[in-house]
Each structure stands twice: as structure tokens, then as C-alpha cells.
Design a protein around this motif. Sequence first.
Motif, PDB file in Angstrom:
ATOM      1  N   ILE A  11       0.855  -1.201   0.000  1.00  0.00           N
ATOM      2  CA  ILE A  11       0.000   0.000   0.000  1.00  0.00           C
ATOM      3  C   ILE A  11       0.886   1.245   0.000  1.00  0.00           C
ATOM      4  O   ILE A  11       1.792   1.366   0.824  1.00  0.00           O
ATOM      5  CB  ILE A  11      -0.927   0.015   1.240  1.00  0.00           C
ATOM      6  N   ALA A  12       0.651   2.153  -0.938  1.00  0.00           N
ATOM      7  CA  ALA A  12       1.403   3.416  -0.992  1.00  0.00           C
ATOM      8  C   ALA A  12       0.398   4.550  -1.162  1.00  0.00           C
ATOM      9  O   ALA A  12      -0.319   4.600  -2.160  1.00  0.00           O
ATOM     10  CB  ALA A  12       2.398   3.390  -2.148  1.00  0.00           C
ATOM     11  N   LEU A  13       0.321   5.418  -0.163  1.00  0.00           N
ATOM     12  CA  LEU A  13      -0.744   6.433  -0.142  1.00  0.00           C
ATOM     13  C   LEU A  13      -0.217   7.825  -0.434  1.00  0.00           C
ATOM     14  O   LEU A  13       0.924   8.167  -0.094  1.00  0.00           O
ATOM     15  CB  LEU A  13      -1.447   6.415   1.223  1.00  0.00           C
ATOM     16  N   SER A  14      -1.077   8.628  -1.066  1.00  0.00           N
ATOM     17  CA  SER A  14      -0.790  10.032  -1.343  1.00  0.00           C
ATOM     18  C   SER A  14       0.556  10.211  -2.058  1.00  0.00           C
ATOM     19  O   SER A  14       1.365  11.062  -1.697  1.00  0.00           O
ATOM     20  CB  SER A  14      -0.811  10.822  -0.028  1.00  0.00           C
ATOM     21  N   GLN A  15       0.760   9.389  -3.084  1.00  0.00           N
ATOM     22  CA  GLN A  15       2.013   9.417  -3.837  1.00  0.00           C
ATOM     23  C   GLN A  15       1.980  10.497  -4.914  1.00  0.00           C
ATOM     24  O   GLN A  15       0.921  10.997  -5.277  1.00  0.00           O
ATOM     25  CB  GLN A  15       2.223   8.046  -4.502  1.00  0.00           C
ATOM     26  N   ARG A  75       3.495 -14.839  -6.965  1.00  0.00           N
ATOM     27  CA  ARG A  75       2.232 -15.360  -6.429  1.00  0.00           C
ATOM     28  C   ARG A  75       1.147 -14.328  -6.699  1.00  0.00           C
ATOM     29  O   ARG A  75       1.449 -13.177  -7.019  1.00  0.00           O
ATOM     30  CB  ARG A  75       2.340 -15.643  -4.924  1.00  0.00           C
ATOM     31  N   GLU A  76      -0.081 -14.766  -6.552  1.00  0.00           N
ATOM     32  CA  GLU A  76      -1.189 -13.851  -6.760  1.00  0.00           C
ATOM     33  C   GLU A  76      -1.151 -12.743  -5.719  1.00  0.00           C
ATOM     34  O   GLU A  76      -0.891 -12.993  -4.544  1.00  0.00           O
ATOM     35  CB  GLU A  76      -2.499 -14.641  -6.620  1.00  0.00           C
ATOM     36  N   GLY A  77      -1.363 -11.511  -6.164  1.00  0.00           N
ATOM     37  CA  GLY A  77      -1.321 -10.429  -5.192  1.00  0.00           C
ATOM     38  C   GLY A  77      -1.931  -9.148  -5.709  1.00  0.00           C
ATOM     39  O   GLY A  77      -2.194  -8.988  -6.894  1.00  0.00           O
ATOM     40  N   LEU A  78      -2.124  -8.250  -4.748  1.00  0.00           N
ATOM     41  CA  LEU A  78      -2.775  -6.978  -5.032  1.00  0.00           C
ATOM     42  C   LEU A  78      -1.966  -5.859  -4.373  1.00  0.00           C
ATOM     43  O   LEU A  78      -1.377  -6.056  -3.308  1.00  0.00           O
ATOM     44  CB  LEU A  78      -4.191  -7.015  -4.436  1.00  0.00           C
ATOM     45  N   ALA A  79      -1.908  -4.704  -5.034  1.00  0.00           N
ATOM     46  CA  ALA A  79      -1.306  -3.517  -4.434  1.00  0.00           C
ATOM     47  C   ALA A  79      -2.268  -2.352  -4.624  1.00  0.00           C
ATOM     48  O   ALA A  79      -3.054  -2.328  -5.569  1.00  0.00           O
ATOM     49  CB  ALA A  79       0.033  -3.202  -5.097  1.00  0.00           C
ATOM     50  N   VAL A  80      -2.222  -1.408  -3.682  1.00  0.00           N
ATOM     51  CA  VAL A  80      -3.085  -0.232  -3.761  1.00  0.00           C
ATOM     52  C   VAL A  80      -2.228   1.024  -3.671  1.00  0.00           C
ATOM     53  O   VAL A  80      -1.447   1.189  -2.728  1.00  0.00           O
ATOM     54  CB  VAL A  80      -4.126  -0.214  -2.606  1.00  0.00           C
ATOM     55  N   VAL A  81      -2.352   1.892  -4.668  1.00  0.00           N
ATOM     56  CA  VAL A  81      -1.636   3.171  -4.682  1.00  0.00           C
ATOM     57  C   VAL A  81      -2.665   4.285  -4.796  1.00  0.00           C
ATOM     58  O   VAL A  81      -3.599   4.197  -5.613  1.00  0.00           O
ATOM     59  CB  VAL A  81      -0.653   3.243  -5.872  1.00  0.00           C
ATOM     60  N   THR A  82      -2.508   5.329  -3.971  1.00  0.00           N
ATOM     61  CA  THR A  82      -3.337   6.519  -4.171  1.00  0.00           C
ATOM     62  C   THR A  82      -2.430   7.697  -4.491  1.00  0.00           C
ATOM     63  O   THR A  82      -1.271   7.738  -4.072  1.00  0.00           O
ATOM     64  CB  THR A  82      -4.195   6.849  -2.932  1.00  0.00           C
ATOM     65  N   LEU A  83      -2.956   8.621  -5.281  1.00  0.00           N
ATOM     66  CA  LEU A  83      -2.164   9.757  -5.732  1.00  0.00           C
ATOM     67  C   LEU A  83      -2.598  11.041  -5.009  1.00  0.00           C
ATOM     68  O   LEU A  83      -3.796  11.273  -4.807  1.00  0.00           O
ATOM     69  CB  LEU A  83      -2.327   9.950  -7.241  1.00  0.00           C
ATOM     70  N   ALA A  84      -1.598  11.849  -4.645  1.00  0.00           N
ATOM     71  CA  ALA A  84      -1.897  13.141  -4.023  1.00  0.00           C
ATOM     72  C   ALA A  84      -2.633  14.028  -5.027  1.00  0.00           C
ATOM     73  O   ALA A  84      -3.585  14.732  -4.683  1.00  0.00           O
ATOM     74  CB  ALA A  84      -0.598  13.810  -3.560  1.00  0.00           C
TER      75      ALA A  84
END
Lengths: 152, 90
Positions: A11-15, A75-84
Motif C-alpha cells: 500500500i502506498a498512499l498520497s504518492q 504469487r497472486e497479489g494486489l497492491a493499492v496506490v493513491t495519488l496526491a
Amino acid sequence: MTLPPLPDSAIALSQDASNWREAIRLAGAALVESGVAEPGYTDRMIEVVEEFGAYIVIAPGLALAHARPGADVRREGLAVVTLATPVAFGHPHNDPVSVILGLAVTTPESHVTSVAALANVFNDASAIPAVAAATTPDAVRAVLGATGEAAA
Amino acid sequence: MKIVAICGAGVGTSGILKVNAERVLNRLGIDAEVTASDIASIATSAAQAQVILTSPELVDKIGKTFADIVVIENYFDLEELERKLDKALG
């Protein structure tokens, strides 16, 4: 129907991203950081958009970055990124994008469970704004109903 | 009745379209088989299909087909899906 685990490293927020390529790179980096994929997968997610256009922007403000299964997926996976600051991907209706989901799957069949779980979450129209506004990984996991660690 | 959801890679977005189309068809009481496929294999996957579901970005890449092409803007908007599927199938 459950989502893959979503550890803090995924998870990477406000990028900050100045264009859609940088935005997808952030999602790819989170998949690498969380041990889901090799860096080559990031390039392949970008190639999908170069080849087919911005169709991965499947709802207002949300891009589902992904590529075919391959040797660069561990492996199966998910990532979440949000942008500033949201960026345009070039979609006729759903730009600009503030939430990028990175999805990696190991077989064409295995993605069905994950995407069904994603549909369950995001069919609620409040989910995209809620993820975009999240300030902590816990808040993101709460919206998605995801766990931080692998069950196994 | 066969419906095929098309995306670029054949995984991910077409899967979401498939899952949500099945929900809507269930709601409409329409018996149909929905499959997910990619642009590259559309000639075979869509040969028997009455309806192709896809994104506005991919319409130009589909080429000649006898199927109705239904363009979905918001894959998570079940009302949009229901309205457009009902129109195409009704």
C-alpha cells in the motif's frame, strides 16, 4: 471470495506521479516490495496500456493495472496506490485517476476469485472515494475487507 | 445466449465485467453464459456470441463481428450494465 492479503508494503498512499506511466510504476513497485512480482511485471503492465489504451481505467478515478500471468509473477497479489494529485490516463470518461490497483495473477483462472472480491467491494460507489481519501494502510484494508498478512 | 467480456490481457478487467454481467443477468432473469476473453483471441471466443461487452477504448480493435457490441464505461456501475444489457437483449 476473498482478496489476496494486503500488507503495508503493498500500500502506498498520497504518492506523486506526473503521468500514467509513473502511476503504474508505483503500483508495480508495491507489488515488488510486497514480494508478489519481479520488476519486469511493472514493464508488462505499462505495455498493456501502450498496446490497448487506457481501458484499465474501469471506473471513474480507478485504474486496474495488470498484465497476463508470467514467470515474473511469484504469487497472486494486489497492491493499492493513491495519488496526491490525480493523473490522466487518456480514458474518455473515467479520468483523472486517483486510485491505482495493481493486480498480479499466476493463472488465467485464478484471477476470477480476486476480481469477484474486487467487484464486491467496488460495486459500492463510495469505495473509490473512500480509498482515495484513506490516510493509513488500515483504512485501505477496512474499505477492501482485506487482511494484512497471508492466512497461511 | 452467449456473452463475451473482452479486455486487452484477458485477465482482470474482463473478469470484473464477467462477474458483474452475471449478477445483472441473474437480476434480469436472463439465462446466458458469460465468458472472459482477450482481444487477441476474439475471433474464436466471440464467434458464437450474441453480445460482446467491452471498454470504449477497445471498440475499434474488435473488428468485424455479428455480435452486438455493448460498451461499458463504469465496470462497477450495475445500473449502467443492466440498462445496456437489457437494451441489447430485450
